[in-house]
Design a protein around this motif. Structure first.
Motif, short mmCIF file in Angstrom:
data_model
loop_
_atom_site.label_atom_id
_atom_site.label_comp_id
_atom_site.label_asym_id
_atom_site.label_seq_id
_atom_site.Cartn_x
_atom_site.Cartn_y
_atom_site.Cartn_z
N PHE A 198 0.86 -1.17 0.00
CA PHE A 198 0.00 0.00 0.00
C PHE A 198 0.90 1.23 0.00
CE2 PHE A 198 -2.28 -3.48 1.95
CZ PHE A 198 -3.45 -3.49 1.23
N ALA A 199 1.13 1.80 -1.24
CA ALA A 199 1.98 2.99 -1.40
C ALA A 199 1.30 3.92 -2.40
CB ALA A 199 3.37 2.61 -1.90
N GLN A 200 1.52 5.19 -2.22
CA GLN A 200 0.91 6.17 -3.09
C GLN A 200 1.68 6.24 -4.41
OE1 GLN A 200 0.71 10.05 -1.43
NE2 GLN A 200 -0.57 10.90 -3.07
N ALA A 201 0.98 6.17 -5.56
CA ALA A 201 1.64 6.23 -6.87
C ALA A 201 2.14 7.64 -7.15
CB ALA A 201 0.65 5.80 -7.97
N PRO A 202 3.29 7.79 -7.82
CA PRO A 202 3.81 9.14 -8.13
C PRO A 202 2.88 9.84 -9.11
CG PRO A 202 5.08 7.47 -9.29
CD PRO A 202 4.17 6.74 -8.35
N PRO A 203 2.86 11.15 -9.10
CA PRO A 203 1.98 11.89 -10.02
C PRO A 203 2.50 11.77 -11.46
CG PRO A 203 3.42 13.41 -8.86
CD PRO A 203 3.65 12.06 -8.24
N PRO A 204 1.63 11.98 -12.44
CA PRO A 204 2.09 11.96 -13.83
C PRO A 204 3.16 13.02 -14.06
CG PRO A 204 -0.31 11.86 -13.73
CD PRO A 204 0.16 12.16 -12.34
N GLN A 205 4.18 12.65 -14.84
CA GLN A 205 5.30 13.55 -15.13
C GLN A 205 5.58 13.52 -16.63
OE1 GLN A 205 8.62 12.22 -12.83
NE2 GLN A 205 7.68 12.72 -10.85
N ALA A 206 6.12 14.63 -17.16
CA ALA A 206 6.45 14.73 -18.59
C ALA A 206 7.69 13.90 -18.89
CB ALA A 206 6.68 16.19 -18.98
N LYS A 207 7.59 13.06 -19.92
CA LYS A 207 8.76 12.27 -20.34
C LYS A 207 9.80 13.12 -21.04
CE LYS A 207 6.11 7.99 -21.08
NZ LYS A 207 5.74 6.96 -22.09
N LEU A 208 9.38 14.22 -21.64
CA LEU A 208 10.28 15.13 -22.35
C LEU A 208 9.62 16.49 -22.41
CD1 LEU A 208 8.51 15.01 -25.12
CD2 LEU A 208 10.01 13.11 -25.70
N MET A 209 10.33 17.49 -22.89
CA MET A 209 9.76 18.81 -23.01
C MET A 209 8.70 18.79 -24.11
SD MET A 209 11.62 22.46 -23.74
CE MET A 209 12.01 22.04 -25.43
N ILE A 210 7.47 19.19 -23.78
CA ILE A 210 6.35 19.02 -24.71
C ILE A 210 5.46 20.25 -24.63
CG2 ILE A 210 4.98 17.80 -22.98
CD1 ILE A 210 5.08 17.06 -26.75
N ASN A 211 4.84 20.59 -25.77
CA ASN A 211 3.94 21.74 -25.84
C ASN A 211 2.59 21.40 -25.19
OD1 ASN A 211 5.82 23.24 -27.27
ND2 ASN A 211 5.09 22.47 -29.24
N VAL A 212 2.01 22.37 -24.51
CA VAL A 212 0.65 22.29 -23.98
C VAL A 212 -0.22 23.18 -24.85
CG1 VAL A 212 -0.82 22.67 -21.98
CG2 VAL A 212 1.52 21.85 -21.66
N ARG A 213 -1.27 22.60 -25.44
CA ARG A 213 -2.08 23.33 -26.42
C ARG A 213 -3.45 23.69 -25.86
NH1 ARG A 213 0.39 23.30 -31.31
NH2 ARG A 213 2.16 21.86 -31.52
N GLU A 214 -4.08 24.65 -26.52
CA GLU A 214 -5.37 25.17 -26.04
C GLU A 214 -6.48 24.14 -26.21
OE1 GLU A 214 -8.10 29.18 -26.67
OE2 GLU A 214 -6.74 28.52 -28.24
N ARG A 215 -6.46 23.36 -27.30
CA ARG A 215 -7.48 22.35 -27.57
C ARG A 215 -6.82 21.02 -27.86
NH1 ARG A 215 -8.75 26.42 -30.97
NH2 ARG A 215 -8.30 25.11 -32.78
N PRO A 216 -7.55 19.92 -27.81
CA PRO A 216 -6.96 18.61 -28.12
C PRO A 216 -6.73 18.45 -29.62
CG PRO A 216 -9.30 18.36 -27.65
CD PRO A 216 -8.96 19.78 -27.34
N ASP A 217 -5.81 19.27 -30.16
CA ASP A 217 -5.52 19.29 -31.59
C ASP A 217 -4.10 19.79 -31.76
OD1 ASP A 217 -5.42 19.47 -34.30
OD2 ASP A 217 -6.97 21.01 -34.51
N LEU A 218 -3.29 19.06 -32.56
CA LEU A 218 -1.89 19.45 -32.73
C LEU A 218 -1.75 20.77 -33.48
CD1 LEU A 218 -0.17 16.03 -33.58
CD2 LEU A 218 -0.27 17.24 -31.41
N GLY A 219 -2.81 21.21 -34.15
CA GLY A 219 -2.74 22.48 -34.86
C GLY A 219 -3.24 23.66 -34.06
N SER A 220 -3.66 23.45 -32.80
CA SER A 220 -4.20 24.56 -32.00
C SER A 220 -3.06 25.37 -31.39
CB SER A 220 -5.11 24.00 -30.91
OG SER A 220 -4.37 23.22 -30.00
#
Length: 333
Positions: free
Chosen positions: A26-48
């Motif tokens: 019984f251990a707490q799972a680590p939070p999600p982390q970025a595997k590499l430097m990645i863009n965060v976009r406004e909408r779920p679309d690579l062109g946004s």
């Protein structure tokens, strides 16, 4: 979380035993982390629009998943979308849990199959664009794609010189200096060729030096008014020069896949004269060296074994305006 219990009968009473699940930690799972430097976009679309960047190793709070994208919140408070395959320690949305009876045979963890996206990976910020897939559309035209490397090129051209001067024009020019005779013959075309050596400077500029040769242009004069010495000087000032010459030029090259276009400008320096001049049927010794400007345009197409073949056009001033038209062959980078 409550643990399952099991009563065991004993003489004179019952004993309550605590049952455990083998391998359960019984251990707490680590939070999600970025595997590499990645863009965060406004909408779920690579062109946004890009609203932020999640650096490698930075944790994020996943708010929800939408297909292959997740909406998350960065440590700086920015909310946006990126593909969940770029997050470590993220196993997707968790289903609601229901209590089940613990059994010793149940495994502590089920194997999870790795997710493989059918879409190409999004390029990182500042990286070069991905090459097109085989069979896809050709890359866009670029002016610098073929001549970025510096190197030495050798070009050979064979063709003809075409002079703009005619007999009447030469007669008028000689008459202004006191010559009262006739121009019986003046060649306006002659075989010519060149050997050009170029070196790539900072692309797309090229520094070039050419050794040219223009075959003799026959000139026939008839007059008794002037002495040969006086006439020779007038011819040297006005008749087109032929023979060997040097032409240093600076060229600018545009390149496409499989072809190239070059513009050049510089000077032309005659090293001697091979024009055969005759006065009243006798040879007239004309020794002069002249210099003038040169401008050129050449088009080349890629051939086998690294050779480039094309058409070379030059305008040069050798006492009079003339054009040099040659077929060329170039090799070297």
């Amino acid at each position: 979380m409550s643990l399952p219990t099991k009563p065991l009968p004993l003489r004179g009473g019952w004993l309550l035993v605590l049952a455990t699940v083998p391998g359960a930690v019984f251990a707490q799972a680590p939070p999600p982390q970025a595997k590499l430097m990645i863009n965060v976009r406004e909408r779920p679309d690579l062109g946004s629009v890009i609203v932020g960047v999640l650096n490698k190793g930075e944790p994020a709070v996943v708010l929800r998943q939408e297909g292959e994208f997740v909406r998350l919140r960065t440590p700086g408070g920015t909310e946006g979308y990126l593909k969940h395959k770029y997050l470590a320690h993220y196993a997707g949305p968790q289903p609601a849990t229901v209590p089940v009876a613990a059994t010793p045979a149940a495994p502590a963890m089920l194997p999870v199959e790795a997710y493989r996206s059918p879409y190409p990976a999004e390029p990182l910020v500042g990286t070069r664009p991905r090459a097109p897939a085989p069979g896809g559309p050709p890359p866009p035209m670029t002016f610098l794609s073929a001549d970025r490397r510096s190197g030495v090129q050798f070009t050979v051209g064979v063709g003809a010189l075409l002079s703009t001067q005619d007999r009447e024009g030469l007669r008028r020019e000689l008459a202004q200096e006191g010559y009262g005779g006739q121009v019986d013959k003046l060649d306006r075309a002659a075989p010519a060729g060149f050997l050009r050596i170029g070196y790539g400077l900072s692309a797309p500029w090229q520094l070039e030096v050419a050794l040219s040769y223009i075959d003799d242009l026959d000139l026939r004069l008839s007059s008794a008014a002037l002495t040969p010495t006086t006439l020779a000087q007038s011819v040297a000032d006005h008749a087109p020069a032929s023979g060997f010459g040097l032409a240093p030029t600076l060229a600018y090259r545009w390149s496409w896949p499989g072809s190239a276009l070059s513009l050049r400008a510089g000077g032309h320096f005659s090293l001697g004269n091979e024009t055969e001049v005759r006065l009243n049927g006798r040879p007239l010794d004309v020794e002069y060296r002249t210099h003038g400007w040169l401008a050129g345009l050449s088009w080349e197409a890629a051939g086998p074994s690294g050779l480039w073949q094309g058409l070379d056009l030059q305008l040069l001033h050798v006492n009079e305006l003339a054009g040099l038209v040659t077929l060329s062959l170039r090799w070297g980078q």
